[in-house]
Design an enzyme around this catalytic site. Structure first.
Site, short mmCIF file in Angstrom:
data_model
loop_
_atom_site.label_atom_id
_atom_site.label_comp_id
_atom_site.label_asym_id
_atom_site.label_seq_id
_atom_site.Cartn_x
_atom_site.Cartn_y
_atom_site.Cartn_z
N LYS A 256 0.84 -1.19 0.00
CA LYS A 256 0.00 0.00 0.00
C LYS A 256 0.88 1.25 0.00
O LYS A 256 1.96 1.23 0.59
CB LYS A 256 -0.85 0.03 1.28
CG LYS A 256 -2.02 -0.92 1.32
CD LYS A 256 -2.79 -0.73 2.64
CE LYS A 256 -3.89 -1.76 2.80
NZ LYS A 256 -4.97 -1.64 1.80
N ASP A 267 -7.29 -2.81 11.04
CA ASP A 267 -7.73 -3.93 10.21
C ASP A 267 -8.09 -5.17 11.04
O ASP A 267 -8.45 -6.21 10.50
CB ASP A 267 -6.64 -4.26 9.16
CG ASP A 267 -7.23 -4.69 7.83
OD1 ASP A 267 -8.43 -4.43 7.60
OD2 ASP A 267 -6.49 -5.28 7.02
N ASP A 326 -2.81 -7.73 -1.28
CA ASP A 326 -3.55 -6.80 -0.43
C ASP A 326 -5.00 -7.24 -0.25
O ASP A 326 -5.72 -6.69 0.58
CB ASP A 326 -3.46 -5.39 -1.03
CG ASP A 326 -3.83 -4.31 -0.03
OD1 ASP A 326 -3.92 -4.63 1.18
OD2 ASP A 326 -4.02 -3.15 -0.45
N ARG A 330 -9.75 -11.73 2.93
CA ARG A 330 -10.58 -12.86 2.48
C ARG A 330 -9.82 -14.18 2.56
O ARG A 330 -10.41 -15.23 2.77
CB ARG A 330 -11.14 -12.56 1.08
CG ARG A 330 -10.10 -12.35 0.02
CD ARG A 330 -10.65 -11.66 -1.23
NE ARG A 330 -10.71 -10.20 -1.05
CZ ARG A 330 -11.09 -9.36 -2.01
NH1 ARG A 330 -11.47 -9.81 -3.19
NH2 ARG A 330 -11.11 -8.05 -1.79
N1 BES Z 1 -7.95 -3.75 4.89
C1 BES Z 1 -8.19 -3.41 3.54
C2 BES Z 1 -9.52 -2.69 3.33
C3 BES Z 1 -9.68 -1.33 3.96
C4 BES Z 1 -9.50 -0.20 3.20
C5 BES Z 1 -10.05 -1.19 5.27
C6 BES Z 1 -9.68 1.05 3.76
C7 BES Z 1 -10.23 0.06 5.85
C8 BES Z 1 -10.05 1.19 5.08
C9 BES Z 1 -8.20 -4.66 2.68
O1 BES Z 1 -7.34 -5.68 3.10
C10 BES Z 1 -7.72 -4.26 1.32
O2 BES Z 1 -6.61 -3.86 1.20
N2 BES Z 1 -8.59 -4.37 0.33
C11 BES Z 1 -8.26 -4.03 -1.02
C12 BES Z 1 -8.81 -5.12 -1.92
C13 BES Z 1 -8.32 -5.03 -3.32
C14 BES Z 1 -6.83 -5.30 -3.39
C15 BES Z 1 -9.07 -6.04 -4.16
C16 BES Z 1 -8.87 -2.68 -1.32
O3 BES Z 1 -9.94 -2.37 -0.81
O4 BES Z 1 -8.26 -1.91 -2.06
ZN ZN Z 2 -6.91 -5.72 5.09
MN MN Z 3 -5.37 -5.45 2.32
#
Ligand code: BES
Ligand code: ZN
Ligand code: MN
Length: 474
Positions: A256, A267, A326, A330
């Site tokens: 990220k 998280d 990322d 899941r």
């Molecule tokens: N923990 C994040 C989601 C998240 C984003 C939580 C903002 C709180 C605030 C999750 O693990 C993640 O990174 N999701 C990605 C998924 C994508 C790579 C398909 C996302 O939302 O960008």
């Molecule tokens: Zn996450």
């Molecule tokens: Mn993530």
């Protein structure tokens, strides 16, 4: 305890709050004629036509001492509900400190069961890491002869909410998977549920390789936390709760950017939420059987990190191509779901997870996304949220979304399209619930408030577990 019900007026206070849903309410005789007349005149001068809640404050002489009296008009009684009563009490009482006597002036305001919960919410502070500690707090003596049935429940859940906020507020260097497990153990002792901790060797034996791939690179090792509460020995029916427990999410090798990473200690908000649900279910001694699983770990980088392009085995048996490290939540949740369904043999499952940024795009900061393979269950959960200041909205689960999860070389891939990202994530989880009744809550928007919400200050909100509690209680 910051909240106390008292039956008798006690003149020793310096601060009073009179709560009313009626602008023509009479000021009680506990006060001198001067106080009553002054306040009545002040109320007369005010414009209440907006029907919104309003606060009138004055300092005045009561006999030989100066007292502070606040008249809190809660709003048009016909328009008050469980949600705006909370908001209005919160904004009305916020900022008042010290020992206060609260006096309801009419029937409707004598039924504000939520008040004990709100006092806990107002008094929350996280000053562990501040050199200068916060001092202000509010202690309330509530003048009433009535039994307020929901008062204790609200108070206990308010306290638990603050524990949930604490867990989320702690930085990842403190709230490691091991510390999360220890915290659950302690809460299990305090609140009355059993806790079992599995280390990574045990998780590997169970075949939880999808979860363990996410955990692989981190210095802080993973732990599976299993919590059990049996409130009804006569029933076979078991509720299952699963919480996403990423104590930190760097994104892994699909790293990220700093701006996206900075809040990622939150998280594990799903885990905190479900631990909060366990505490409240046990504390209120619900006659239900509930098991909760958190597969806690940290998504880090390093020479041992799992990679985009890897194929991982799951406890379920299906293989998953990792197209983005990322999308790690899941990968941990599917093994937790398989574990709770196969090993704990639950009859239905609810999971809570800070799963996708896309849910913020879809529903904003104040609404939790609800995904389910059972519309009745989803509706029941959303109805349960009416008891609290929490907002939920059901999202679509059409099978067309499944095409985004296809992989050429594994049974599926973990990411899918950016379009409908939250639904893609939910459809991915659905592949692992083995037809069990299941509700997935995407709390990425609601776990943390960024300022501007009238009820949730900047920081963890400590919500959602209350709705889950009410759903299971119903
Ligand atoms: N923990 C994040 C989601 C998240 C984003 C939580 C903002 C709180 C605030 C999750 O693990 C993640 O990174 N999701 C990605 C998924 C994508 C790579 C398909 C996302 O939302 O960008
Ligand atoms: Zn996450
Ligand atoms: Mn993530």
């Amino acid at each position: 305890m910051n909240f106390k019900c008292v039956k008798k007026f006690d003149g020793k206070f310096e601060k009073y709050v009179l709560i009313s849903t009626n602008i023509d309410a009479t000021i009680p005789n506990h006060f001198t004629e001067v106080v009553k007349a002054t306040l009545t005149q002040l109320i007369k001068k005010e414009d209440f036509s907006s029907e919104k809640c309003k606060k009138i404050e004055m300092n005045t002489l009561d006999g030989d001492k100066v007292i502070n009296v606040t008249f809190l008009y809660l709003g048009n009684p016909a328009k008050l509900n469980a949600k705006n009563i909370r908001e209005n009490l919160y904004t009305g009482l916020k900022g008042i400190t010290g020992e206060v006597m609260i006096i309801p002036l009419d029937e409707k305001s004598d039924n504000v069961d939520a008040i004990a919960e709100i006092i806990e919410h107002i008094n929350y502070k996280f000053d562990k890491y501040l050199s200068e500690k916060k001092k202000e707090f509010l202690k309330v003596h509530y003048l009433t002869n009535k039994k307020l049935p929901k008062l204790i429940e609200g108070y206990e859940l308010g306290k638990i909410s603050n524990i949930v906020k604490d867990m989320i507020n702690e930085p990842a260097e403190f709230m490691t998977p091991h510390m999360l497990a220890k915290t659950a153990e302690k809460l299990g002792k305090d609140y009355g549920f059993e806790v079992e901790i599995l280390d990574e060797k045990m998780a590997a034996k169970l075949g939880m390789h999808s979860y363990l791939s996410v955990a692989r690179a981190a210095h802080h090792r993973p732990y599976v936390i299993v919590m059990r509460y049996f409130g009804n020995p006569e029933s076979e029916y078991k509720y299952g709760l699963v919480g996403k427990g990423l104590t930190y999410d760097t994104g892994g090798l699909s790293l990220k950017p700093t701006t996206g990473m900075v809040g990622m200690k939150e998280d594990m908000g799903g885990a905190a939420t479900m631990i909060g649900a366990m505490c409240s279910i046990a504390k209120m001694q619900l006659k239900k059987n509930v098991t909760c699983v958190v597969a806690a770990c940290e998504n880090s980088i390093g020479p041992n990190a799992y990679r985009p392009g890897d194929i991982v085995n799951t406890m379920n048996g299906k293989t998953v191509e990792v197209t983005n490290t990322d999308a790690e939540g899941r990968l941990t949740l599917i093994d937790a779901l398989t574990y709770i369904i196969r090993k704990e043999k639950v009859d239905e499952v609810i999971d809570a997870a800070t799963l996708t940024g896309a849910i913020l795009v879809a529903l904003g900061e104040d609404v939790t996304g609800v995904f389910s393979n059972d519309n009745e269950a989803a509706k029941k959960l959303i109805a349960a949220s009416d008891n609290w200041n929490e907002y939920f909205w059901q999202m679509p689960m059409f099978d067309g979304f499944k095409r985004y999860l296809k992989s050429d070389i594994a049974d599926m891939q973990n990411t899918g399209s950016r379009f409908g990202g939250s639904v893609n994530a939910a459809k991915f989880l659905e592949e692992f619930v083995e037809g069990k009744k299941w509700i997935h809550l995407d709390i990425a928007g609601t776990v943390f408030a960024n300022g501007g919400n009238p009820y949730y200050e900047k920081g963890p909100t400590g919500q959602v577990f209350k709705t889950i509690y009410s759903y299971i209680k119903a």
